[in-house]
Design a protein around this motif. Structure first.
Motif, PDB file in Angstrom:
ATOM      1  N   GLU A  66      49.929   1.227 -16.221  1.00 43.51           N
ATOM      2  CA  GLU A  66      49.428  -0.002 -15.893  1.00 43.51           C
ATOM      3  C   GLU A  66      50.345  -0.444 -14.530  1.00 43.51           C
ATOM      4  OE1 GLU A  66      47.651  -3.655 -15.222  1.00 43.51           O
ATOM      5  OE2 GLU A  66      47.151  -1.678 -16.308  1.00 43.51           O
ATOM      6  N   ILE A  67      51.774  -0.059 -14.597  1.00 41.09           N
ATOM      7  CA  ILE A  67      52.419  -0.497 -13.363  1.00 41.09           C
ATOM      8  C   ILE A  67      52.246   0.225 -12.248  1.00 41.09           C
ATOM      9  CG2 ILE A  67      54.900  -0.488 -12.538  1.00 41.09           C
ATOM     10  CD1 ILE A  67      55.807  -1.306 -15.195  1.00 41.09           C
ATOM     11  N   SER A 143      48.423  -9.381 -10.875  1.00 46.98           N
ATOM     12  CA  SER A 143      47.189  -8.931 -11.427  1.00 46.98           C
ATOM     13  C   SER A 143      46.598  -8.898 -12.533  1.00 46.98           C
ATOM     14  CB  SER A 143      47.113  -7.572 -10.915  1.00 46.98           C
ATOM     15  OG  SER A 143      47.842  -6.647 -11.504  1.00 46.98           O
ATOM     16  N   ASP A 144      45.524  -8.817 -13.189  1.00 52.45           N
ATOM     17  CA  ASP A 144      44.983  -8.565 -14.500  1.00 52.45           C
ATOM     18  C   ASP A 144      45.223  -7.212 -14.849  1.00 52.45           C
ATOM     19  OD1 ASP A 144      44.452 -11.359 -14.448  1.00 52.45           O
ATOM     20  OD2 ASP A 144      42.461 -11.104 -13.393  1.00 52.45           O
ATOM     21  N   SER A 145      44.863  -7.154 -16.119  1.00 45.35           N
ATOM     22  CA  SER A 145      44.914  -5.810 -16.668  1.00 45.35           C
ATOM     23  C   SER A 145      44.172  -4.687 -16.076  1.00 45.35           C
ATOM     24  CB  SER A 145      44.661  -5.775 -18.033  1.00 45.35           C
ATOM     25  OG  SER A 145      44.714  -4.199 -18.740  1.00 45.35           O
ATOM     26  N   HIS A 146      44.167  -3.569 -15.707  1.00 42.54           N
ATOM     27  CA  HIS A 146      43.207  -2.639 -15.082  1.00 42.54           C
ATOM     28  C   HIS A 146      42.400  -1.884 -15.995  1.00 42.54           C
ATOM     29  CE1 HIS A 146      46.261  -3.209 -11.978  1.00 42.54           C
ATOM     30  NE2 HIS A 146      45.327  -3.062 -11.103  1.00 42.54           N
ATOM     31  N   ILE A 147      42.505  -2.108 -17.459  1.00 44.48           N
ATOM     32  CA  ILE A 147      41.547  -1.469 -18.429  1.00 44.48           C
ATOM     33  C   ILE A 147      41.026  -2.655 -19.013  1.00 44.48           C
ATOM     34  CG2 ILE A 147      42.698   0.807 -18.386  1.00 44.48           C
ATOM     35  CD1 ILE A 147      44.271   0.020 -20.923  1.00 44.48           C
ATOM     36  N   ALA A 148      39.973  -2.238 -19.813  1.00 42.21           N
ATOM     37  CA  ALA A 148      39.034  -3.282 -20.573  1.00 42.21           C
ATOM     38  C   ALA A 148      38.285  -2.427 -21.307  1.00 42.21           C
ATOM     39  CB  ALA A 148      38.242  -4.032 -19.684  1.00 42.21           C
ATOM     40  N   PHE A 252      42.806  -2.451 -29.941  1.00 40.84           N
ATOM     41  CA  PHE A 252      41.867  -3.666 -29.905  1.00 40.84           C
ATOM     42  C   PHE A 252      42.805  -4.840 -30.558  1.00 40.84           C
ATOM     43  CE2 PHE A 252      38.708  -6.481 -31.224  1.00 40.84           C
ATOM     44  CZ  PHE A 252      37.563  -6.581 -30.126  1.00 40.84           C
ATOM     45  N   LEU A 253      43.463  -4.832 -31.723  1.00 43.13           N
ATOM     46  CA  LEU A 253      44.166  -5.724 -32.150  1.00 43.13           C
ATOM     47  C   LEU A 253      45.317  -6.190 -31.195  1.00 43.13           C
ATOM     48  CD1 LEU A 253      44.755  -4.338 -35.780  1.00 43.13           C
ATOM     49  CD2 LEU A 253      43.782  -6.651 -35.159  1.00 43.13           C
ATOM     50  N   ALA A 254      46.047  -5.293 -30.726  1.00 42.75           N
ATOM     51  CA  ALA A 254      47.213  -5.591 -29.701  1.00 42.75           C
ATOM     52  C   ALA A 254      46.656  -6.304 -28.426  1.00 42.75           C
ATOM     53  CB  ALA A 254      48.085  -4.459 -29.496  1.00 42.75           C
ATOM     54  N   SER A 255      45.731  -6.006 -28.033  1.00 41.78           N
ATOM     55  CA  SER A 255      45.286  -6.595 -27.027  1.00 41.78           C
ATOM     56  C   SER A 255      44.512  -7.886 -27.039  1.00 41.78           C
ATOM     57  CB  SER A 255      44.336  -5.491 -26.190  1.00 41.78           C
ATOM     58  OG  SER A 255      42.995  -5.234 -26.744  1.00 41.78           O
ATOM     59  N   GLY A 269      54.877  -2.255 -24.782  1.00 41.99           N
ATOM     60  CA  GLY A 269      54.355  -2.163 -23.531  1.00 41.99           C
ATOM     61  C   GLY A 269      52.811  -2.072 -23.456  1.00 41.99           C
ATOM     62  N   LEU A 270      52.182  -2.111 -24.724  1.00 47.10           N
ATOM     63  CA  LEU A 270      50.631  -2.386 -24.629  1.00 47.10           C
ATOM     64  C   LEU A 270      50.328  -3.600 -24.571  1.00 47.10           C
ATOM     65  CD1 LEU A 270      48.220  -0.593 -25.464  1.00 47.10           C
ATOM     66  CD2 LEU A 270      48.366  -1.181 -27.917  1.00 47.10           C
ATOM     67  N   ALA A 271      51.063  -4.657 -25.155  1.00 45.31           N
ATOM     68  CA  ALA A 271      50.850  -6.137 -24.868  1.00 45.31           C
ATOM     69  C   ALA A 271      50.963  -6.359 -23.464  1.00 45.31           C
ATOM     70  CB  ALA A 271      52.296  -6.614 -25.802  1.00 45.31           C
ATOM     71  N   GLN A 272      52.282  -5.910 -22.910  1.00 44.32           N
ATOM     72  CA  GLN A 272      52.309  -6.377 -21.640  1.00 44.32           C
ATOM     73  C   GLN A 272      51.132  -5.728 -20.600  1.00 44.32           C
ATOM     74  OE1 GLN A 272      56.407  -4.552 -21.998  1.00 44.32           O
ATOM     75  NE2 GLN A 272      56.931  -6.165 -20.319  1.00 44.32           N
ATOM     76  N   THR A 273      50.447  -4.541 -20.927  1.00 44.61           N
ATOM     77  CA  THR A 273      49.461  -3.985 -20.315  1.00 44.61           C
ATOM     78  C   THR A 273      48.198  -4.895 -20.221  1.00 44.61           C
ATOM     79  OG1 THR A 273      50.280  -1.555 -20.533  1.00 44.61           O
ATOM     80  CG2 THR A 273      47.757  -2.026 -20.265  1.00 44.61           C
ATOM     81  N   PHE A 274      48.115  -5.673 -21.341  1.00 43.68           N
ATOM     82  CA  PHE A 274      46.875  -6.355 -21.494  1.00 43.68           C
ATOM     83  C   PHE A 274      47.434  -7.967 -21.355  1.00 43.68           C
ATOM     84  CE2 PHE A 274      45.420  -2.721 -23.802  1.00 43.68           C
ATOM     85  CZ  PHE A 274      44.010  -2.360 -23.363  1.00 43.68           C
TER      86      PHE A 274
END
Length: 400
Positions: A66-67, A143-148, A252-255, A269-274
């Motif tokens: 993500e970074i 910026s917003d998260s790059h994955i969805a 899905f849960l973490a995001s 890291g997952l939380a920060q990514t989303f």
């Protein structure tokens, strides 16, 4: 002709699956050579770079990647370059890899091209400098998260939330306590004890999630492999890590949670990514704090065993202990790592909930303590905040 054959094998790796591993590797390396030569010849026109995604650990797979995407947005990487990634030898979460494939060029054959490239002079310019998981430039906030998730995945996720007993439309909190079970399970032949200083007892999270339940939240305990279940009987607290856990729902849960209450682990890291707010307890090492504007944290305290006292923050920084990454480094200096109490975890969770709902009332004392804390870092300041209750209760740690 060789290039055409190499490209054919790139897209048809399954043709080699029946060959012995050594033979398969030799063939793939052989057919990688013309591709490497082509990459070198194309350099004046387009710079092609190769790099490995850190797929073996969830946090690195999420946040390092993500970074990198944030760096592209910020112009740190030349947009005229063509970056090709390949997965690592192990994959911590296939759902997350698939999501990255939607926004990045990922091809497993590129691993062999990268290997051959490394044998030749001038290889460095064709390697992607993947960043660490520390957002030094604070790019995540820009910026917003790059994955969805796709529409299909969102529907699948909502059904799964219902199956877990979560009420649709009501916010929920995720929580996780890092322990040694995961790494011991991933590779039992490695001595992972040097990571033990990061461990946390899940029992110390119970008062916090009980309080969140009283406030109307449901809480979901995350974790791929955990040492023990959560000892609670409250129906609003779901031990998903023990019952029904799967890779898709981990993401899905973490995001989708209101915030993540967690200790040092890849889930952060997952939380920060989303861009999910993070309430980080037992933060260690001290100088590796989170960077998000909505993040809160409280560190583990360090006790000097011979003197039977806690180190001040200044002492932690000046001794280098604020950057230690191995348990033996603390042991060699006679430092005992002290876990946050259940009351400290509770207070941080309450502060996070009140900040997100707009109910938090910050005092002049709180602001002054925050300024004093960041003043210890020679002007360095992140957007994240250290827990107010923790600072009020541990003002002696701010002594110069």
């Amino acid at each position: 002709m060789m290039v055409i054959m190499a490209m054919f094998f790139m897209n048809n790796l399954n043709l080699l699956i029946k060959f012995p591993r050594r033979v398969r590797t030799a063939v793939l390396l052989l057919f990688s050579l013309p591709l490497v030569l082509m990459i070198r010849l194309l350099k004046p026109i387009v710079l092609i770079r190769l790099g490995s995604l850190r797929t073996g650990r969830l946090g690195h797979l999420a946040l390092n990647t993500e970074i990198y995407c944030c760096e592209v947005d910020a112009g740190i990487h030349d947009n005229s370059q063509l970056d090709i990634f390949f997965p690592g030898s192990s994959i911590a979460n296939h759902q997350l890899v698939n999501m990255w494939k939607r926004v990045l060029f990922v091809n497993r054959f590129a691993r062999y091209v990268d290997r051959v490239n490394g044998w030749l002079p001038g290889a460095a310019i064709h390697k992607i400098p993947l960043p660490t998981d520390r957002d030094e430039r604070q790019l995540l906030t820009a910026s917003d998260s790059h994955i969805a998730f796709t529409k299909t995945e969102k529907l699948k996720g909502r059904h799964a939330l219902s199956d877990l007993g979560l009420i649709e439309g009501k916010p929920f909190v995720c929580f996780h306590a890092r322990d040694s079970a995961y790494l011991s399970n991933v590779d039992p032949h490695v001595d992972w004890s040097y990571h033990d200083y990061r461990d946390t007892d899940i029992s110390n999270f119970v008062p916090a999630v009980e309080e969140l339940a009283r406030l109307g939240y449901q809480s979901v305990r995350l974790g791929a492999v955990v040492a023990k279940p959560v000892d609670v009987k409250n129906p609003k607290i779901i031990d998903y890590a023990i019952n029904g856990r799967n890779e898709f729902m981990d993401i899905f849960l973490a995001s989708n949670c209101r915030f993540l209450l967690a200790s040092s682990s890849g889930l952060m890291g997952l939380a920060q990514t989303f861009r999910v707010p993070l309430a980080y307890v037992n933060q260690i090492p001290l100088e590796y704090e989170p960077r998000g504007a909505s993040d809160l944290f409280i560190p583990k305290k360090l006790r000097i065993s011979q003197e039977d006292r806690f180190m001040t923050f200044r002492e932690v920084i000046e001794s280098g202990a604020g950057r230690f990454l191995r348990g033996s480094q603390f042991d060699d200096m006679g430092i005992e790592v002290i876990e946050n109490t259940s009351d400290e975890v509770l207070e941080l969770a309450k502060e996070m909930e009140q900040r997100l709902t707009g109910e938090w009332q910050e005092t002049d004392i709180d602001q002054d303590l925050q300024r004093r804390y960041w003043g210890l870092f020679n002007g360095h300041k992140t957007l994240a905040r250290i827990g107010s209750h923790f600072l009020r209760a541990n003002q002696d740690l701010l002594e110069i």
